[in-house]
Write an enzyme that holds these catalytic residues in place. Structure first.
Site, mmCIF file in Angstrom:
data_model
loop_
_atom_site.group_PDB
_atom_site.id
_atom_site.type_symbol
_atom_site.label_atom_id
_atom_site.label_comp_id
_atom_site.label_asym_id
_atom_site.label_seq_id
_atom_site.Cartn_x
_atom_site.Cartn_y
_atom_site.Cartn_z
ATOM 1 N N GLU B 71 0.605 -1.213 -0.108
ATOM 2 C CA GLU B 71 -0.134 0.128 -0.007
ATOM 3 C C GLU B 71 0.883 1.226 0.086
ATOM 4 O O GLU B 71 0.418 2.313 -0.557
ATOM 5 C CB GLU B 71 -0.879 0.131 1.051
ATOM 6 C CG GLU B 71 -2.260 -0.888 1.175
ATOM 7 C CD GLU B 71 -1.704 -2.336 1.407
ATOM 8 O OE1 GLU B 71 -0.604 -2.581 1.691
ATOM 9 O OE2 GLU B 71 -2.780 -3.031 1.138
ATOM 10 N N HIS B 140 -11.246 -4.438 9.187
ATOM 11 C CA HIS B 140 -11.775 -4.246 7.901
ATOM 12 C C HIS B 140 -13.137 -3.601 8.014
ATOM 13 O O HIS B 140 -14.164 -3.724 7.029
ATOM 14 C CB HIS B 140 -12.007 -5.614 7.414
ATOM 15 C CG HIS B 140 -10.923 -6.410 6.667
ATOM 16 N ND1 HIS B 140 -9.976 -6.363 7.504
ATOM 17 C CD2 HIS B 140 -10.696 -6.739 5.550
ATOM 18 C CE1 HIS B 140 -9.005 -7.212 6.583
ATOM 19 N NE2 HIS B 140 -9.538 -7.213 5.393
HETATM 20 C C1 TPP Z 1 -2.757 -4.406 4.258
HETATM 21 C C2 TPP Z 1 -3.641 -5.171 3.671
HETATM 22 N N1 TPP Z 1 -3.776 -5.194 2.174
HETATM 23 C C3 TPP Z 1 -4.517 -6.011 1.614
HETATM 24 C C4 TPP Z 1 -5.426 -6.899 2.316
HETATM 25 C C5 TPP Z 1 -6.367 -7.485 1.472
HETATM 26 N N2 TPP Z 1 -6.028 -8.981 1.581
HETATM 27 C C6 TPP Z 1 -6.162 -10.010 2.439
HETATM 28 S S1 TPP Z 1 -5.329 -11.340 2.235
HETATM 29 C C7 TPP Z 1 -4.701 -10.894 0.842
HETATM 30 C C8 TPP Z 1 -3.663 -11.807 0.302
HETATM 31 C C9 TPP Z 1 -2.585 -12.393 1.020
HETATM 32 O O1 TPP Z 1 -1.730 -13.118 0.283
HETATM 33 P P1 TPP Z 1 -0.661 -14.115 1.082
HETATM 34 O O2 TPP Z 1 0.172 -13.346 1.861
HETATM 35 O O3 TPP Z 1 -0.071 -14.660 -0.251
HETATM 36 O O4 TPP Z 1 -1.803 -14.886 1.967
HETATM 37 P P2 TPP Z 1 -2.426 -16.337 1.436
HETATM 38 O O5 TPP Z 1 -3.889 -15.436 1.605
HETATM 39 O O6 TPP Z 1 -2.239 -16.722 0.429
HETATM 40 O O7 TPP Z 1 -2.708 -16.931 2.835
HETATM 41 C C10 TPP Z 1 -4.962 -9.476 0.573
HETATM 42 C C11 TPP Z 1 -4.537 -8.658 -0.655
HETATM 43 C C12 TPP Z 1 -4.981 -6.806 3.650
HETATM 44 N N3 TPP Z 1 -6.080 -7.393 4.411
HETATM 45 N N4 TPP Z 1 -4.240 -5.973 4.272
#
Ligand code: TPP
Ligand code: MG
Lengths: 328, 336
Positions: B71, B140
């Site tokens: 971000e 959220h």
């Molecule tokens: C700061 C922030 N940015 C975006 C999100 C939205 N978001 C939640 S999970 C996710 C993907 C995370 O991917 P990864 O780290 O690979 O974990 P996985 O979901 O595969 O376990 C995103 C973009 C968030 N929760 N917090």
């Protein structure tokens, strides 16, 4: 040290306990997948099915005085670290008897009595917290460590880079576990990680790194053993990239248009850490009967957890303004 | 005119203006989705809330940019692109994630124009999905707009319906200052009449949603919908209200509020944010300082409590100001 020598250093009781944890996570998530469709569970939920060997392979080494920080996909980490399963289920249903009184929910389960410092709905929020906990571990001088679980997507956050550098600078016992499940939300890891090499990036911060098969409990366990030895000897942080997959969408309800049609089916056949564990179980002296008995007990536990949680009372409305220093 | 959801109304504005102005780019996590996936399908999501759907196929990868989860870099890149002649629309997804990017917002983007002596502008739009009501938990569900409304240099837009959302977005895309565009998640699926063509709604002009005699009600975003319910309820007892939707909290149309309070003498402010240092508190202070003589009763404030947003359904329901609480506040100021 080879995988085999470390694996054989686990007694059959320990191996059965690890299997029980992995099976518990799996059944917990598979059941949630079903229950979410009833609409009774509030909010949104990210399932850990497919990654069980990582949480359990890591946490099998840890005691309650070691710390972990988790992610939005945290149920597996919680169970692996010893959180009470029915109390987790209560939390996910938003009940008063939940681990956080129903105030946290699926993405915010924590149990400080178990060294579980919290699931985290801010991607990249956890690793700096783990470094802080590791400072406490170092200063206590009791050989404890702090583990940060983080996804392949989260390791693109500046906070994660800062945490790694700080841990190296301070030489504190932090172990970064990067769970590479191929996706962050609807984006593939090879697009989002520019170098396409999470382990290599961690290494560039100046810590030892291993990349392991995250569907192989024994491989994760062995790598974590080496990480712990390094951190406990006062050499500072260590990183492990563990490659696995998630058997469900990013969150429950994700249509997964970014995934090839038969991908999950194929992965369930070839990358299921529980089947993989069972395939070599006999060689480790475990009987099918013992494993089957665990499967049945786990199913009972999950059934009981869901039944209890469904009927349990919600938090009293007065809880709205407690647990905060002042409420207007 | 067509019936459209707020989600589609914003999408409409983006389509329209991107076609008109080649300098507009959209960037953020999964604004298209599908990059690096195994299905080969690009635009596998079109935004987690579906607001950026159809943009990638139409405008291509140089203008619709999927980013890693970063971000700070998303907002910083938007700031830099704006300095260099583009008009970026950065999606932060959940407003709560603004925490990760705050420096690029309030030390960089917000300050460029003034700090550099007016020698540049920073025409960037940041989209933030906000609000409680969906049991998404403490990280959220926040509103966040009070925080950003307090920052000089940022414009803050908070539509309460589909029509306004489109007109305000088109204004945002044509302005020269950074705009924080807040979209209440619970309003995305709500439909309203939305013209197909081009129209803009100026910033700093409140909407008079209802007209009445006895009480002025000021409400923001989803609270406008709840305030309408409360106003309908008190109408049965002959109490009528002006309902004012500021639509932008920076700039704030204080004149419309003061004019109304001059007529009614009674003010109730409804805000889903916690009560301290909030937009509700700010409006109350402004009215007290500039319109004290109009007031026949203490100003009624209906807000969330000073707590994080709880998860459990029952607690979250108690957290969000309800039509019942708004109704009670209206009746209370009438008793003074
Ligand atoms: C700061 C922030 N940015 C975006 C999100 C939205 N978001 C939640 S999970 C996710 C993907 C995370 O991917 P990864 O780290 O690979 O974990 P996985 O979901 O595969 O376990 C995103 C973009 C968030 N929760 N917090
Ligand atoms: Mg991932």
């Amino acid at each position: 040290m080879s995988t085999e020598t470390v694996a054989s250093s686990l007694s059959s009781d320990q191996l059965l306990a690890a299997y029980r944890k992995m099976r518990t996570i799996r059944e917990f998530e598979e059941r949630l997948h079903v229950e979410i469709q009833t609409g009774e569970i509030p909010g949104f939920t990210h399932l850990y099915s497919g990654q069980e060997a990582i949480a359990v392979g890591v946490c099998a080494h840890l005691g309650v005085t070691d710390y972990i920080v988790s992610t939005h996909r945290g149920h597996g980490h919680c169970i692996a670290k010893g959180c009470d399963v029915p109390a987790m289920m209560h939390e996910i249903y938003g009940r008063a008897a939940g681990l956080c009184k129903g105030k946290g929910g699926s993405m915010h389960i924590a149990d400080f009595s178990k060294g579980m410092l919290g699931a985290n709905a801010i991607v990249g929020g956890g690793p700096p917290i783990a470094v802080g906990a590791a400072i406490a571990c170092r200063n206590r001088g009791d050989g404890t460590v702090a583990v940060a679980f983080a996804g392949d997507g989260s390791c693109n956050q500046g906070t994660v880079f800062e945490a790694m550098n700080l841990a190296v600078v301070l030489k504190v016992p932090t172990i970064f576990i990067y769970e590479n499940n191929g996706y962050s939300e609807h984006t593939g890891v090879d697009y989002a990680v520019g170098s396409k090499d999470i382990a290599g990036r961690a290494a560039a911060f100046g810590m030892p790194v291993e990349k392991v098969d995250g569907t192989d409990f024994h491989a994760v366990y062995a790598a974590m053993g080496r990480a712990l030895a390094h951190a406990r000897a006062g050499h500072g942080p260590f990183a492990i990239e563990a490659v696995a997959t998630r058997f469900y969408g990013h969150f429950e309800g994700d249509p997964q248009l970014y995934r090839a049609k038969d991908e999950v089916k194929r992965q369930r056949e070839s990358m299921d850490c529980l089947s993989i564990f069972r395939r070599t179980a006999a060689a480790h002296g475990l009987s099918d009967a013992a494993l089957d008995a665990i499967d049945a007990e786990v199913l009972d536990l999950i059934e009981r957890s869901v039944t209890e949680a469904r009927q349990a009372p919600p938090p009293a409305e007065s809880e709205l303004t407690t647990d905060v220093y002042v409420a207007y | 005119m067509t019936q459209k959801t707020m989600r589609d109304a914003i999408n409409d504005a983006l389509h329209l203006e991107m076609a008109r102005n080649p300098n507009i780019i959209v960037l953020g996590e999964d604004v298209s989705g599908g990059a690096g996936g195994t299905s080969g399908q690009r635009e596998a999501s079109g935004g987690i809330f579906g607001v950026t759907k159809g943009l990638l196929p139409k405008f291509g990868e140089h203008r619709v940019i999927d980013t890693p989860i970063s971000e700070s870099a998303i907002i910083g890149a938007a700031a830099g692109a704006a300095l260099a002649g583009l008009r970026p629309v950065a999606e932060l997804m959940f407003a709560d994630f603004v925490g990760v990017s705050l420096d690029q917002l309030f030390n960089q983007m917000a300050k460029f124009r003034y700090m550099f002596g007016g020698r540049t502008t920073c025409p960037a739009v940041v989209r933030l999905a906000m609000g409680a009501g969906m049991n998404m938990g403490a990280q959220h569900s926040q509103t966040i707009y009070p925080l950003l409304t307090s920052v000089p240099g940022l414009k803050v837009v908070i539509p309460s319906n589909a029509y306004d959302a489109k007109g305000l977005m088109l204004t945002a895309l044509r302005g020269d200052d950074p705009v924080m565009f807040f979209e209440h998640k619970a309003l995305y699926p709500r439909k309203g009449e939305v013209p197909d063509g081009d129209y803009t709604i100026p910033f700093g002009e409140a909407a008079l949603v209802r007209e009445g005699e006895h009480v002025t009600v000021v409400a923001i975003a989803r609270m406008v919908v709840f305030a309408e319910k409360a106003i309908d309820a008190v109408h049965k007892d002959g109490i009528t209200c002006d309902l004012i939707d500021p639509r932008t909290t920076s700039p704030l149309d204080l004149d419309t509020i003061l004019e109304s309070v001059e007529n009614t003498g009674r003010l109730v402010i409804v805000d889903e944010s916690p009560p301290r240092c909030s937009v509700a508190a700010d409006i109350a202070a402004q009215v007290a300082s500039q319109g004290f003589r109009f007031l026949k009763a203490p100003i009624g404030l209906v807000t969330a409590p000073h707590t994080p947003v709880p998860f459990a359904r029952e607690l979250e329901r108690a957290y969000v100001p309800s039509p019942q609480r708004i109704e009670a506040a209206i009746r209370k100021v009438m008793q003074e």
